[in-house]
Design a protein around this motif. Structure first.
Motif, PDB file in Angstrom:
ATOM      1  N   TYR A 135       0.788  -1.272   0.076  1.00 27.51           N
ATOM      2  CA  TYR A 135       0.093  -0.061  -0.161  1.00 27.51           C
ATOM      3  C   TYR A 135       0.810   1.238  -0.020  1.00 27.51           C
ATOM      4  CZ  TYR A 135      -4.175  -2.375   1.093  1.00 27.51           C
ATOM      5  OH  TYR A 135      -5.262  -3.467   1.352  1.00 27.51           O
ATOM      6  N   ALA A 136       0.449   2.373  -0.460  1.00 23.14           N
ATOM      7  CA  ALA A 136       0.853   3.707  -0.412  1.00 23.14           C
ATOM      8  C   ALA A 136       0.842   4.158   0.775  1.00 23.14           C
ATOM      9  CB  ALA A 136       0.607   4.658  -1.554  1.00 23.14           C
ATOM     10  N   ALA A 137       1.809   4.771   1.488  1.00 25.21           N
ATOM     11  CA  ALA A 137       1.642   5.156   2.972  1.00 25.21           C
ATOM     12  C   ALA A 137       2.043   6.511   3.088  1.00 25.21           C
ATOM     13  CB  ALA A 137       2.471   4.079   3.790  1.00 25.21           C
ATOM     14  N   LYS A 138       1.402   7.208   3.991  1.00 19.51           N
ATOM     15  CA  LYS A 138       1.641   8.635   4.352  1.00 19.51           C
ATOM     16  C   LYS A 138       1.798   8.319   5.947  1.00 19.51           C
ATOM     17  CE  LYS A 138      -0.227  12.886   3.143  1.00 19.51           C
ATOM     18  NZ  LYS A 138      -1.245  13.744   2.706  1.00 19.51           N
ATOM     19  N   ALA A 139       2.832   9.514   6.491  1.00 21.74           N
ATOM     20  CA  ALA A 139       3.049   9.527   7.749  1.00 21.74           C
ATOM     21  C   ALA A 139       3.360  10.970   7.998  1.00 21.74           C
ATOM     22  CB  ALA A 139       4.333   8.763   8.423  1.00 21.74           C
ATOM     23  N   ALA A 140       3.029  11.275   9.518  1.00 23.47           N
ATOM     24  CA  ALA A 140       3.250  12.788   9.979  1.00 23.47           C
ATOM     25  C   ALA A 140       4.780  13.133   9.943  1.00 23.47           C
ATOM     26  CB  ALA A 140       2.691  12.559  11.561  1.00 23.47           C
ATOM     27  N   ALA A 141       5.551  11.992  10.276  1.00 22.63           N
ATOM     28  CA  ALA A 141       7.041  12.294  10.186  1.00 22.63           C
ATOM     29  C   ALA A 141       7.617  11.193   9.359  1.00 22.63           C
ATOM     30  CB  ALA A 141       7.593  12.148  11.576  1.00 22.63           C
ATOM     31  N   PRO A 142       8.884  11.508   8.880  1.00 20.58           N
ATOM     32  CA  PRO A 142       9.578  10.476   7.863  1.00 20.58           C
ATOM     33  C   PRO A 142      10.133   9.327   8.698  1.00 20.58           C
ATOM     34  CG  PRO A 142      10.892  12.654   8.182  1.00 20.58           C
ATOM     35  CD  PRO A 142       9.628  12.846   9.021  1.00 20.58           C
ATOM     36  N   VAL A 143       9.832   8.061   7.966  1.00 20.04           N
ATOM     37  CA  VAL A 143       9.871   6.859   8.343  1.00 20.04           C
ATOM     38  C   VAL A 143      10.985   6.070   7.526  1.00 20.04           C
ATOM     39  CG1 VAL A 143       8.570   4.839   9.055  1.00 20.04           C
ATOM     40  CG2 VAL A 143       7.397   6.630   9.354  1.00 20.04           C
TER      41      VAL A 143
END
Length: 167
Positions: A135-143
């Motif tokens: 899945y494409a993923a979005k996060a509040a901070a870089p991972v």
């Protein structure tokens, strides 16, 4: 007795063919109430014919009865086997377990396969219904790549919002 054995063997051959060519042969009986869970499905017909043949042969050979009594016993046994096959097939098809959906991903863990930047999308590997799905993923901070993440929410059918797992 040879005819009865022929029916029994023909029923077994029909059962093997219906197993090998799963949905191909089922179309032959669709108009008559067939189909995968119908009363005239190929496994039911195969069970009926086999039981009729082998029971008729056993009745004639072991009890020394005539063709009429052997046929009657075979029809009764075939009816019982056919009905049991139909009930067993319906129980298998009526599993009741719902198919997994994307919404089921919320709260599951996964692994980052493409680093997630501060703005934009990366990729995570999740398991949906036991199968790995990317899945494409979005996060509040870089991972970083390889980090374990939790799915916070499902954004669309192909993307999720994640947060890193804190240990």
């Amino acid at each position: 007795m040879v005819w009865f054995l022929g029916f029994g063997i023909a029923g077994l051959v029909l059962l093997v063919l219906s197993s090998m060519f799963d949905g191909v042969l089922e179309g032959a009986l669709d108009g008559l109430g067939g189909g995968p869970d119908g009363l005239l499905s190929l496994p039911v017909v195969a069970g009926f014919v086999s039981a009729l043949g082998f029971t008729g042969a056993l009745t004639m050979g072991a009890a020394g009865t005539g063709v009429g009594i052997a046929t009657g016993a075979g029809v009764v046994a075939g009816g019982v086997v056919g009905w049991l096959t139909w009930r067993f097939g319906r129980a298998l098809l009526r599993d009741g377990a719902p198919a997994p959906r994307g919404e089921d991903l919320t709260g599951t863990s996964g692994t980052v396969v493409t680093a997630i930047p501060a703005t934009g999308y990366g990729e995570v590997l999740l398991y949906l219904g036991g199968q790995p799905v990317k899945y494409a993923a979005k996060a509040a901070a870089p991972v970083a790549r390889g980090a374990e993440v939790w799915v916070e929410s499902v954004l669309s059918s192909t993307s999720v919002a994640v947060r890193p797992v804190e240990r």
